[in-house]
Design a protein around this motif. Structure first.
Motif, PDB file in Angstrom:
ATOM      1  N   LYS A 128      29.014  46.996  41.665  1.00 54.79           N
ATOM      2  CA  LYS A 128      29.685  46.476  40.348  1.00 54.79           C
ATOM      3  C   LYS A 128      30.686  45.409  40.966  1.00 54.79           C
ATOM      4  O   LYS A 128      31.218  45.441  42.093  1.00 54.79           O
ATOM      5  N   GLY A 129      31.078  44.210  40.005  1.00 54.32           N
ATOM      6  CA  GLY A 129      32.251  43.320  40.621  1.00 54.32           C
ATOM      7  C   GLY A 129      32.051  42.029  39.992  1.00 54.32           C
ATOM      8  O   GLY A 129      31.276  41.870  39.114  1.00 54.32           O
ATOM      9  N   SER A 130      32.664  41.099  40.374  1.00 55.14           N
ATOM     10  CA  SER A 130      32.700  39.638  39.921  1.00 55.14           C
ATOM     11  C   SER A 130      32.125  38.737  40.981  1.00 55.14           C
ATOM     12  O   SER A 130      32.483  38.798  42.233  1.00 55.14           O
ATOM     13  N   VAL A 131      31.798  37.582  40.706  1.00 50.06           N
ATOM     14  CA  VAL A 131      31.287  36.486  41.612  1.00 50.06           C
ATOM     15  C   VAL A 131      31.505  35.135  40.779  1.00 50.06           C
ATOM     16  O   VAL A 131      31.521  35.071  39.982  1.00 50.06           O
ATOM     17  N   VAL A 132      32.106  34.458  41.838  1.00 51.21           N
ATOM     18  CA  VAL A 132      32.638  33.129  41.448  1.00 51.21           C
ATOM     19  C   VAL A 132      31.909  31.870  42.127  1.00 51.21           C
ATOM     20  O   VAL A 132      31.797  31.819  43.281  1.00 51.21           O
ATOM     21  N   PRO A 170      37.344  38.907  43.036  1.00 52.16           N
ATOM     22  CA  PRO A 170      35.873  38.735  43.201  1.00 52.16           C
ATOM     23  C   PRO A 170      35.433  39.567  44.406  1.00 52.16           C
ATOM     24  O   PRO A 170      36.027  39.186  45.642  1.00 52.16           O
ATOM     25  N   SER A 171      34.074  40.012  44.271  1.00 48.75           N
ATOM     26  CA  SER A 171      33.443  40.346  45.625  1.00 48.75           C
ATOM     27  C   SER A 171      33.101  39.105  46.421  1.00 48.75           C
ATOM     28  O   SER A 171      32.990  39.395  47.699  1.00 48.75           O
ATOM     29  N   TRP A 172      32.791  38.249  45.724  1.00 48.42           N
ATOM     30  CA  TRP A 172      32.112  37.032  46.336  1.00 48.42           C
ATOM     31  C   TRP A 172      32.593  35.685  45.844  1.00 48.42           C
ATOM     32  O   TRP A 172      32.600  35.599  44.637  1.00 48.42           O
ATOM     33  N   ILE A 173      32.936  34.617  46.635  1.00 50.29           N
ATOM     34  CA  ILE A 173      33.070  33.448  46.018  1.00 50.29           C
ATOM     35  C   ILE A 173      31.892  32.527  46.682  1.00 50.29           C
ATOM     36  O   ILE A 173      31.667  32.657  48.017  1.00 50.29           O
TER      37      ILE A 173
END
Length: 356
Positions: free
Chosen positions: A313-317, A189-192
């Protein structure tokens, strides 16, 4: 040669059995789910909600309570018959009462007299006893006094949260997130994004991503009235604040378990925005969530908006901390919200427009 032997085989046997019971509870519980939040596909950003409300006691604090009990048992602080005491009026006390009952130990939660009837009922349902103080700032000293008076043990979540959990592995929440993302389009993930109550979850995640050499960044969201944001921004750990209206997160002082050095970004979130985002998240996902989850999701959306502006682009949790059913008479009650001087309507309209 002088010698003194304090080995107590019966006591060690009780501790071994107690640890087995706590670990068996974990073994019976499947890992918490990682839900996909429905964002527009063209954004190229995936948002995931890790649902900590499905623990046996219904919140993220189940992990903390388990870790605190294992830490105290392994340290020899809790033995057979020990009265266990905590300064908490919220979900931590509910979860700790659960583990105390599992081990056949008395549990006392020290809390302000203004604590909601729902939380008191949950603690008592788990076998705990509630001890009230008139001044909420006195819960720490009163918990310590009770522990000394009874010969019991003060778990002290605000001191030990960051060290009780093994941040290297041991199925901590960070390891679980990365395991569950392993087959996703953006497995790192890019960020949590998390909020801070004790600061223990943020400390665990921040340490883990460094230890595993991930490039994931950690954002911490803080409600208005909390001391954490101003302390992190200024570096002054002595700052105090009025306190948070969002249960379970934000503190009037900087707790010992808050570890600013592992945090990459902080956001202060208005309480009205937290409540609006709590309600909107339930609308969009069909899952009942609490106000601290609203704070988390609001922060995650700020991170996502900034990523979109940079073309990333990417994911965040982020986390579902607990369910909304605990807040029927507060955050889900329009009259109560209005009495607090909050108007979530503009924020709610902004959120609804986002996905239209």
């Amino acid at each position: 040669m002088d010698s003194l032997d304090r080995c107590e085989p019966a006591g060690r046997a009780w501790i071994a059995e107690a640890i087995r019971k706590v670990e068996a509870d974990s073994n019976r519980s499947a890992d918490t789910h990682l839900h996909v939040f429905p964002l527009p596909r063209e954004w190229g950003i995936d948002l995931y909600l890790k649902d900590e409300s499905v623990h046996p006691t219904g919140s993220l604090k189940h992990r903390l309570a388990r870790s605190l009990f294992l830490y105290a048992l392994s340290s020899g602080w809790i033995t057979e018959g020990t009265t266990v005491i905590e300064a908490s009026s919220g979900s931590t006390a509910v979860s700790e009462a659960y583990f105390a009952r599992l081990l056949g130990l008395p549990f006392v939660a020290v809390m302000p007299r203004t604590t909601s009837p729902e939380k008191i009922a949950l603690i008592e349902f788990q076998g705990g006893r509630c001890h009230f103080v008139d001044d909420g700032s006195q819960i720490y000293a009163e918990a310590a006094r009770l522990a000394e008076h009874t010969g019991g043990h003060y778990l002290d979540q605000f001191t030990y949260a960051e060290r009780a959990t093994d941040w290297r592995a041991n199925n901590n929440i960070a390891a679980s997130i990365f395991d569950q993302l392993s087959l996703e389009p953006h497995p790192e993930p890019s960020w949590i994004v998390v909020s801070a109550g004790t600061g223990g979850t943020a400390a665990t995640i921040g340490r883990y991503v460094r230890y595993r050499r991930h490039q994931t960044r950690l954002a911490v969201v803080d409600p208005e009235g909390s001391a954490f944001y101003d302390s992190w921004a200024s570096g002054d750990t002595t700052l105090t604040a009025p306190g948070s209206r969002i249960e379970g997160i934000g503190r009037p002082r900087v707790e010992p378990s808050f570890l600013p050095s592992v945090i990459d970004r902080m956001y202060r979130v208005p309480d009205a925005a937290s409540i609006a985002c709590m309600r909107w998240t339930s609308e969009v996902t069909g899952r009942s969530v609490g106000a601290s989850t609203g704070t988390n999701v609001w922060g995650a959306l700020q991170v996502i908006e900034e990523m979109r502006e940079r073309g990333e682009k990417g994911s965040v949790v982020t986390l579902i901390c607990d369910g909304g059913e605990r807040y029927a008479h507060t955050y889900l009650c329009d009259d109560w919200v209005a009495e607090q001087g909050m108007d979530p309507a503009p924020h709610l309209a902004e959120l609804r427009a986002m996905l239209e």
